[in-house]
Enzyme design. Structure first.
Site, PDB file in Angstrom:
ATOM      1  N   THR A 165      35.224  74.075  21.722  1.00  0.00           N
ATOM      2  CA  THR A 165      36.318  73.260  21.187  1.00  0.00           C
ATOM      3  C   THR A 165      36.208  73.141  19.664  1.00  0.00           C
ATOM      4  O   THR A 165      36.926  72.366  19.046  1.00  0.00           O
ATOM      5  CB  THR A 165      36.294  71.841  21.797  1.00  0.00           C
ATOM      6  N   ALA A 188      29.359  65.471  14.394  1.00  0.00           N
ATOM      7  CA  ALA A 188      30.468  65.850  15.262  1.00  0.00           C
ATOM      8  C   ALA A 188      31.091  67.090  14.664  1.00  0.00           C
ATOM      9  O   ALA A 188      30.711  67.527  13.570  1.00  0.00           O
ATOM     10  CB  ALA A 188      31.480  64.717  15.328  1.00  0.00           C
ATOM     11  N   LYS A 189      32.058  67.623  15.392  1.00  0.00           N
ATOM     12  CA  LYS A 189      32.653  68.868  14.920  1.00  0.00           C
ATOM     13  C   LYS A 189      33.385  68.668  13.591  1.00  0.00           C
ATOM     14  O   LYS A 189      33.695  69.605  12.905  1.00  0.00           O
ATOM     15  CB  LYS A 189      33.520  69.468  16.012  1.00  0.00           C
ATOM     16  N   ARG A 190      33.648  67.407  13.207  1.00  0.00           N
ATOM     17  CA  ARG A 190      34.300  67.183  11.905  1.00  0.00           C
ATOM     18  C   ARG A 190      33.353  67.413  10.725  1.00  0.00           C
ATOM     19  O   ARG A 190      33.801  67.522   9.602  1.00  0.00           O
ATOM     20  CB  ARG A 190      34.869  65.758  11.838  1.00  0.00           C
TER      21      ARG A 190
END
Ligand code: GLU
Length: 289
Positions: A17, A263-265
């Site tokens: 994701t 996180a992916k951010r």
């Protein structure tokens, strides 16, 4: 890569994701070290159709290789790939769901998001992380419905509404975490009835991961401490499905400079960005010790 002789079977289970970041690498590195002398597999957890993208799968494989991961089974290992993509395993999850439904362990939930938020209770603060979602208040539990409505709902199709696993309120669950020691939580207080099947006619993470870890013969699950509460849910699913649970090893989460979990951010800490910035995997790993 040929598997080795110990009976240990571990797994890396990323979801495509977004790009993998240093937090994933650290947990996966522990998983790879614990699997030394045994078998490590890679499972592509690609069930979230709205968020998973093929380019993230390709990036995941490239980033894992770059960092120094090697696995014996699963995508890009030189053997068959299909059995390790969750999207190719729907039949297995459907059978498990039907087993739970037949045993009366699940019920359809017709609450809107708003109903859930309004009626939710905060989970108990008991050392299991304070819970990761609000406690579902149980409005759709079969015993709360009149008999006609209960019968109508029992005959509903699988798709179109989420199905929740009914947790045994007040039951204490214990397990020994190979990283953190003895752990316990109380069903119905630390976590509530949870979704096992989604309205889009797909399994939830909880169900898919249990079915797969059992089917793939995983002996120890190594993952981040953010999934600690989920382990109790999964223990209930192992029991309800008549499956033997693996051991669990929850790694501490990597935090950023402000103390927030990665996180992916956190784009600058993605493995791709670190590689582009000229960082080497060896130097990155050296910072963990
Ligand atoms: N695919 C899950 C994730 O990326 C992890 C599943 C697990 O390790 O149990 O968060």
């Amino acid at each position: 890569m040929a598997p080795t002789s110990s009976g240990y079977r571990g797994r890396l289970a990323p979801s495509p994701t977004g790009y993998l970041h240093l937090g994933h690498a650290r947990t996966f590195w522990t998983a790879q070290q614990r699997a030394a002398g045994g078998t490590l597999l890679l499972r592509n957890e690609d069930l979230d159709q709205a968020r998973c993208r093929p380019e993230y799968v390709a990036a995941m494989l490239e980033d894992l290789r770059w960092f120094g991961f090697a696995w014996h089974e699963g995508p890009d290992c030189g053997g068959p790939r299909a059995p390790y993509d969750q999207s190719a395993r729907l039949g297995l999850y459907q059978s498990a769901f039907e087993q739970l439904r037949h045993a009366g362990c699940v019920y359809p939930c017709t609450c809107s998001r708003r109903d859930i938020a309004e009626a939710a209770a905060a989970p108990h603060e008991s050392g299991v992380g304070g819970g990761d979602e609000p406690l579902y208040a149980g409005r759709c539990r079969p015993e709360r419905l009149d008999p006609a409505e209960r019968a109508r709902r029992a005959a509903l199709p699988r798709a179109g509404h989420p199905w929740r696993f009914r947790v045994p309120d007040g039951r204490r669950l214990d397990f020994f975490d190979t990283a953190r020691g003895a752990q316990s939580a109380v069903a119905g207080a630390d976590f509530g009835d949870f979704v096992v099947w989604r309205r889009e006619d797909l399994p939830s993470y909880q169900l898919a991961v249990v079915v797969d870890d059992a089917a793939m013969g995983i002996t120890e699950v190594v993952r981040g401490a953010d999934l600690l509460v989920s382990t109790y849910r999964q223990l209930l699913l192992y029991e309800a499905l008549g499956l033997v649970a693996p051991a669990f090893h929850h790694c501490p989460l990597l935090l950023d400079a402000e103390g927030r979990r990665l996180a992916k951010r956190h784009d600058s800490l993605s493995l791709r960005a670190l590689r582009a910035a000229g960082r080497s995997p060896e130097a990155l790993r050296a910072e963990w010790v």
